[in-house]
Design an enzyme around this catalytic site. Structure first.
Site, short mmCIF file in Angstrom:
data_model
loop_
_atom_site.label_atom_id
_atom_site.label_comp_id
_atom_site.label_asym_id
_atom_site.label_seq_id
_atom_site.Cartn_x
_atom_site.Cartn_y
_atom_site.Cartn_z
N GLU A 265 12.84 1.50 20.17
CA GLU A 265 12.34 2.47 19.18
C GLU A 265 13.56 3.09 18.56
OE1 GLU A 265 12.25 6.09 17.96
OE2 GLU A 265 11.40 6.55 19.94
N CYS A 302 12.89 11.74 16.99
CA CYS A 302 12.72 10.49 16.26
C CYS A 302 11.61 10.59 15.23
CB CYS A 302 12.44 9.34 17.24
SG CYS A 302 11.22 9.74 18.50
#
Length: 530
Positions: A265, A302
Site C-alpha cells: 500500500e 496514507c
C-alpha cells in the site's frame, strides 16, 4: 523485560552482527536509549529458515488454536501498559491519546481476526461430490479450500508504529491464515517494535507454538529488507509506505527465481471533489472538516486529502477563504523523523515551483525549538495547468493540499479522468448531485478503492467491509485490502483434492464437517454433513 536493542530470531533474543542505531525523539531531535543492533544476512537467513521449518506445523493448526494465539497476542500487548504508550509517544511525537487509540485498534484487529477465522468462511470450502453415472463423462469427487501461502515478510510503517507495524494488520492477517511472520521493524520506532515483539514472543510461548512462527529483525538502510525479500523461504510480502519503497520491493520480488507477491500500500493524494450545490450550501462547514482531516496527525496518513477538485466561482472562493482562516490557526506539527520532514520540505517546494501553482494559505510557521516540524499549506492551480502537468499528482506526505480550480463541469470530469489510482475518492455533494453526476462517480469507481460521501478520507475502520487499497500506484494489486478481514485473502491460496480418501482430507473438507462451517456443497451453501 527492559529494552535490549536485540533481534528476536526463532524465539531467541540475539545481538545483531551488523551496525547499530538509535531511535530519535522527533519533537526534540534527541537520541533515545538503548542503541539497537542490526541483523546481518546470516541472521536474516536464520529467521527465514526457522519460519520455513515450522510452517507446516503452524499452517495445520486449527482455526480455534490460531484464534487463541491471536487473542493471546492482544492480551500481551495490553499487558505492556504505560511503557508501550510512553515509548510510542517518545518515538513518534504522537500525543498519548493517539498512542492509546492505535493500541486499541491494533488489539481490536487481532481479536477481529480471531473471531473471523473460527467461522471458517475464509476457507471457502467447496465440495462437488462424484457423479460416476454422469454422461457422457463421469465427474470425480472434487474438494477445495484455502490453505496458508507460506512465511510472510512484513515491513513496519513509519506513521503507524502499532496498527501497521509489528503486530499490525499484515501480521494479524498472516497469523490468521497460518503463515509464520518475519517483521522488519521501521527504524523510526525500534523501541516500540521491540516491546510489541516481546509481547508476541510471550504469546508464542504461551500457546506452545514453535519460535519460528514470529521473528523481528532490525537494520539500517534497505540492505536487511532486500535480503529478506530475496530469501527463498519467503512466499509473500506485506508493506505500507512510500511509492519508492514499495516499488523497490516489488522489483526485487519479481526478479527472484520464484517471483512472489508483494502486497504494498503506497502513495495516494486522495482527491476530494466538491460539487456545486453542496459547496453553495456549506462551503464554510466543508472547509472546517477538510482542515481537520488535512492536519490530523500532521497530515501523516496514507489517506490524507492532498487534492481538491471543484468548479471555480464564488462558492469555491468561500471554501478557500474559510480554509485559509482555519489553517492560519493551525500550529506547526511534529513529523515522524528527519527524512519525513526533509521529504515534506522538498516535495512542497517542487509543487510550488510548478507552472500556475500559487500558495494561498499556510499554518503557523515552524519555530527554532529543535526537532522535526512542518507548516501546513494550501495551494491552488487551474484545471488547465493540472491537466497538462502529471507532476501535480505526486504525493507530498504531510499537511499540504492542492486545490484544482476547473473551468466548468467538463473540465472537472477531465481532471477526474486524469487521476492515477488512489486509496480513496471523496464526494462532497447533495443526494441529487450524487445521481446527476453519475458519470463522475463512475470515473471515481475506476480509480479508487473507497468512495467517501460527505465525509473525509482520514479514518480507516477495521471491519469486514473495509477496502484499503486501490489501483496502482496506490497499491501493487487492486484486488486486495490491507485492512479488515478480507486482508487474510492475501496470504492464502486455493488447493483442490481430487478423489482423495475421505478420512485423510483436511477437516474443512470431510463429510461430517467437524469444524461445523458453512461450505458450498454441489453448488448450495450449507453447514450440513455430506
Amino acid at each position: 523485560m527492559p529494552l535490549t536493542g536485540k533481534q528476536l530470531i526463532a524465539g531467541k533474543w540475539l545481538d545483531g552482527r551488523a551496525d547499530t542505531f538509535h531511535g530519535v525523539n522527533p519533537a526534540s531531535g534527541e537520541n533515545l536509549e538503548p542503541a539497537f543492533t542490526c541483523a546481518d544476512e546470516f541472521q536474516v537467513a536464520e529467521a527465514v529458515n526457522a519460519a520455513t521449518e515450522c510452517f507446516t506445523k503452524f499452517a495445520n493448526t486449527s482455526p480455534l488454536e490460531r484464534a487463541e494465539f491471536l487473542n493471546a497476542c492482544a492480551d500481551e500487548i495490553m499487558a505492556l501498559g504505560d511503557e508501550l504508550l510512553e515509548r510510542v509517544s517518545a518515538e513518534t511525537g504522537y500525543p498519548r491519546a493517539r498512542a492509546e487509540g492505535e493500541r486499541g485498534r491494533t488489539c481490536g484487529q487481532l481479536r477481529l481476526f480471531a473471531d473471523w477465522i473460527v467461522k471458517g468462511e475464509y476457507l471457502d470450502a467447496r465440495i462437488d461430490t462424484a457423479l460416476p453415472d454422469r454422461q457422457p463423462m463421469p465427474r470425480p469427487d472434487l474438494r477445495s479450500f484455502n490453505q496458508a501461502l507460506g512465511p510472510v515478510a512484513v515491513f513496519g510503517a513509519s506513521n503507524f508504529p502499532l496498527a501497521f507495524s509489528v503486530a499490525g494488520g499484515d501480521t494479524a492477517s498472516a497469523f490468521a491464515a497460518g503463515c509464520p511472520v518475519i517483521v522488519k521493524a521501521h527504524n523510526s520506532h525500534p523501541g516500540t517494535s521491540e516491546l510489541v515483539a516481546q509481547a508476541l514472543a510471550k504469546a508464542v510461548e504461551k500457546c506452545g507454538l514453535p519460535g519460528g512462527v514470529f521473528s523481528l529483525i532490525l537494520g539500517s538502510g534497505r540492505r536487511v529488507g532486500a535480503e529478506l525479500v530475496k530469501s527463498a523461504g519467503i512466499k509473500a510480502v506485506g508493506f505500507t509506505g512510500s511509492f519508492s519503497g514499495g516499488t523497490a520491493l516489488f522489483k526485487l520480488a519479481n526478479e527472484r527465481p520464484e517471483p512472489i507477491p508483494v502486497f504494498a500500500e503506497m502513495g495516494s493524494i486522495n482527491p476530494v471533489v466538491l460539487l456545486p450545490e453542496a459547496l453553495k450550501g456549506s462551503a464554510e462547514g466543508i472547509a472546517e472538516g477538510f482542515v481537520g482531516s488535512l492536519t490530523m496527525g500532521t497530515g501523516q496518513f496514507c489517506v490524507n486529502p492532498g487534492l481538491v477538485l471543484a468548479v471555480e466561482g464564488e462558492d469555491l472562493d468561500r471554501f478557500i477563504g474559510a480554509t485559509t482562516e482555519a489553517l492560519s490557526k493551525v500550529g506547526a506539527g511534529v513529523m515522524l523523523n528527519k527524512a519525513t520532514m526533509l521529504g515534506y520540505q522538498s516535495g512542497g517546494a517542487k509543487l510550488r515551483d510548478q507552472q500556475g501553482v500559487e500558495e494561498v494559505a499556510a499554518g503557523e510557521a515552524t519555530g527554532d525549538e529543535g526537532g522535526f516540524t512542518c507548516q501546513a499549506s494550501l495551494l491552488t492551480v487551474s484545471g488547465k495547468d493540472f491537466l497538462e502537468n502529471g507532476e501535480l499528482q505526486e504525493e507530498v506526505f504531510g499537511p499540504t493540499s492542492l486545490v484544482v480550480k476547473c473551468r466548468d463541469r467538463d473540465e472537472l470530469l477531465q481532471a477526474v479522468a486524469a487521476l492515477q489510482g488512489q486509496l480513496t475518492g471523496t464526494l462532497q455533494c447533495t443526494e441529487g448531485e450524487l445521481g446527476s453526476y453519475g458519470d463522475l462517480v463512475e470515473l471515481l469507481r475506476q480509480r479508487v478503492g473507497r468512495i467517501v460521501v460527505n465525509g473525509y478520507p482520514t479514518g480507516v475502520e477495521v471491519c469486514h467491509s473495509m477496502m484499503h487499497g486501490g489501483p496502482f500506484p496506490a497499491a501493487t494489486d487492486a484486488r486486495f485490502t490491507s485492512v479488515g478481514t478480507k486482508a487474510i485473502e492475501r496470504f492464502l491460496r486455493p488447493i483442490c483434492f481430487q478423489n482423495y480418501p475421505e478420512n485423510l482430507l483436511p477437516e474443512a473438507l470431510k463429510n461430517d464437517n467437524p469444524l461445523g462451517i458453512a461450505r458450498l456443497v454441489n453448488g448450495e451453501k450449507t453447514s450440513d454433513t455430506v
